[in-house]
Design a protein around this motif. Structure first.
Motif, PDB file in Angstrom:
ATOM      1  N   GLU A 131       0.830  -1.195   0.000  1.00  0.00           N
ATOM      2  CA  GLU A 131       0.000   0.000   0.000  1.00  0.00           C
ATOM      3  C   GLU A 131       0.866   1.247   0.000  1.00  0.00           C
ATOM      4  O   GLU A 131       2.059   1.212   0.290  1.00  0.00           O
ATOM      5  N   LEU A 132       0.236   2.378  -0.312  1.00  0.00           N
ATOM      6  CA  LEU A 132       0.965   3.634  -0.444  1.00  0.00           C
ATOM      7  C   LEU A 132       0.641   4.571   0.712  1.00  0.00           C
ATOM      8  O   LEU A 132      -0.508   4.665   1.151  1.00  0.00           O
ATOM      9  N   VAL A 133       1.641   5.257   1.176  1.00  0.00           N
ATOM     10  CA  VAL A 133       1.447   6.351   2.131  1.00  0.00           C
ATOM     11  C   VAL A 133       1.577   7.642   1.336  1.00  0.00           C
ATOM     12  O   VAL A 133       2.655   7.975   0.842  1.00  0.00           O
ATOM     13  N   ILE A 134       0.471   8.345   1.192  1.00  0.00           N
ATOM     14  CA  ILE A 134       0.437   9.541   0.360  1.00  0.00           C
ATOM     15  C   ILE A 134       0.237  10.766   1.235  1.00  0.00           C
ATOM     16  O   ILE A 134      -0.695  10.822   2.047  1.00  0.00           O
ATOM     17  N   GLY A 147       3.254  21.355 -13.091  1.00  0.00           N
ATOM     18  CA  GLY A 147       3.556  20.314 -12.125  1.00  0.00           C
ATOM     19  C   GLY A 147       2.449  20.040 -11.133  1.00  0.00           C
ATOM     20  O   GLY A 147       2.037  20.925 -10.390  1.00  0.00           O
ATOM     21  N   LEU A 148       1.959  18.793 -11.107  1.00  0.00           N
ATOM     22  CA  LEU A 148       1.048  18.314 -10.074  1.00  0.00           C
ATOM     23  C   LEU A 148       1.871  17.515  -9.072  1.00  0.00           C
ATOM     24  O   LEU A 148       2.632  16.632  -9.460  1.00  0.00           O
ATOM     25  N   CYS A 149       1.705  17.806  -7.780  1.00  0.00           N
ATOM     26  CA  CYS A 149       2.628  17.291  -6.772  1.00  0.00           C
ATOM     27  C   CYS A 149       1.954  16.348  -5.772  1.00  0.00           C
ATOM     28  O   CYS A 149       0.785  16.515  -5.430  1.00  0.00           O
ATOM     29  N   ALA A 150       2.727  15.394  -5.307  1.00  0.00           N
ATOM     30  CA  ALA A 150       2.335  14.508  -4.219  1.00  0.00           C
ATOM     31  C   ALA A 150       3.599  13.898  -3.640  1.00  0.00           C
ATOM     32  O   ALA A 150       4.633  13.822  -4.310  1.00  0.00           O
ATOM     33  N   THR A 151       3.511  13.479  -2.386  1.00  0.00           N
ATOM     34  CA  THR A 151       4.624  12.776  -1.750  1.00  0.00           C
ATOM     35  C   THR A 151       4.160  11.357  -1.447  1.00  0.00           C
ATOM     36  O   THR A 151       3.154  11.160  -0.757  1.00  0.00           O
ATOM     37  N   VAL A 152       4.871  10.379  -1.987  1.00  0.00           N
ATOM     38  CA  VAL A 152       4.478   8.976  -1.872  1.00  0.00           C
ATOM     39  C   VAL A 152       5.587   8.210  -1.164  1.00  0.00           C
ATOM     40  O   VAL A 152       6.728   8.198  -1.627  1.00  0.00           O
ATOM     41  N   ASN A 153       5.236   7.611  -0.034  1.00  0.00           N
ATOM     42  CA  ASN A 153       6.222   6.865   0.766  1.00  0.00           C
ATOM     43  C   ASN A 153       7.465   7.707   1.042  1.00  0.00           C
ATOM     44  O   ASN A 153       8.596   7.230   0.968  1.00  0.00           O
ATOM     45  N   GLN A 156       8.712  10.140  -0.699  1.00  0.00           N
ATOM     46  CA  GLN A 156       9.427  10.651  -1.872  1.00  0.00           C
ATOM     47  C   GLN A 156       8.530  11.629  -2.634  1.00  0.00           C
ATOM     48  O   GLN A 156       7.390  11.296  -2.990  1.00  0.00           O
ATOM     49  N   PHE A 157       9.056  12.810  -2.899  1.00  0.00           N
ATOM     50  CA  PHE A 157       8.285  13.856  -3.570  1.00  0.00           C
ATOM     51  C   PHE A 157       8.204  13.562  -5.071  1.00  0.00           C
ATOM     52  O   PHE A 157       9.202  13.197  -5.701  1.00  0.00           O
ATOM     53  N   ILE A 158       7.014  13.724  -5.629  1.00  0.00           N
ATOM     54  CA  ILE A 158       6.774  13.445  -7.042  1.00  0.00           C
ATOM     55  C   ILE A 158       6.060  14.625  -7.672  1.00  0.00           C
ATOM     56  O   ILE A 158       5.145  15.207  -7.071  1.00  0.00           O
TER      57      ILE A 158
END
Length: 258
Positions: free
Chosen positions: A13-16, A65-71, A73-75
């Motif tokens: 699973e992902l931690v977002i 840029g659309l942003c999110a941090t997953v586990n 790590q910034f994306i």
């Protein structure tokens, strides 16, 4: 400040978390792959602006840029065109956008397929994730459109049960987008020196939202129709005056009827 989803417990699973763009983060600044892509994106916005659709609280952008941090790590991913119905704060010069933290999740993201592989179909899960995976599983954008300008193929995907499902167009070859109150479809023609396929908007009644050059032409045609109508009325009036005079009637001294 971050907004976190804490449902992830298993390794799969992902931690977002939803965090603002770090000040030292370098967004990808790759050159546009061809001159057609900015024209396609600009044309989508232009007709919306002319029709009065765009409001200050909306966010409509290209290669943004659309942003999110997953586990942890910034994306950041930059769709070719994106529409966000409502942002929390109106900012004149945004460098990026983080859904949930700064406003609504985008209602629709559009990618234009170019001659080179751009990852529009990539479901790569590991860092950095593919675009498809990012839009579907992380941002969960309700509508994802992939458009191939050369052949005019429009693939319209809708998020159902956390998976994108391909949807067929209606009998007119268009897709109804409830969040916008508009149809999206393809159109073939010429604009700004580019001849080929375009993505266009239609209103609920099926009227094509015009570009500026089309609106000018429509106004010219209306003006010409009005001129012709006025000319016809003038000619009819002259014929009537001539007829009355031929009958010995002064058109300027007609009897008054009660």
């Amino acid at each position: 400040m971050a907004t976190q989803l804490t449902q992830a417990k298993s390794p799969t699973e992902l931690v977002i978390t939803w965090e603002a763009l770090p000040k030292d983060f370098q967004l990808e600044d790759e050159p546009v792959e061809n001159t057609g892509q900015p024209l396609l994106a600009g044309a989508l916005r232009e007709s919306l602006e002319i029709s009065g659709f765009i409001q200050p609280q909306m966010l409509i952008a290209s290669n943004f840029g659309l942003c999110a941090t997953v586990n942890g790590q910034f994306i950041a991913k930059a769709p070719d065109w994106v529409y966000v119905p409502l942002v929390n704060e109106i900012v004149g010069n945004r460098k990026s956008y983080t859904p949930n933290l700064e406003g609504n999740i985008p209602a629709i993201a559009i990618e234009f397929i170019s001659d080179t592989e751009g990852g529009e179909y990539s479901v790569k899960r590991s860092y950095p994730p593919g675009k498809w995976f990012f839009y579907e599983q992380i941002l969960q954008i309700p509508i994802y459109v992939i458009f191939e300008p050369n052949g005019g193929l429009l693939e319209y995907y809708q998020l159902e049960n956390q998976r994108y499902e391909l949807k067929l167009p209606d009998e007119n070859g268009r897709h109804w987008i409830d969040a916008m109150g508009l149809f999206l479809g393809t159109w073939q023609g010429t604009k700004e020196g580019r001849t080929g396929y375009w993505l266009r908007w239609w209103d609920q009644a099926g009227n094509l939202l015009p570009w500026a050059v089309e609106q000018i032409e429509q106004e010219r045609q209306r003006a010409e129709q009005e001129r012709q109508r006025a000319e016809q009325e003038r000619q009819q009036k002259e014929r009537l005056i001539a007829y009355l005079q031929s009958q010995g009637i002064d058109p300027n001294n007609l009897p008054q009827f009660k």
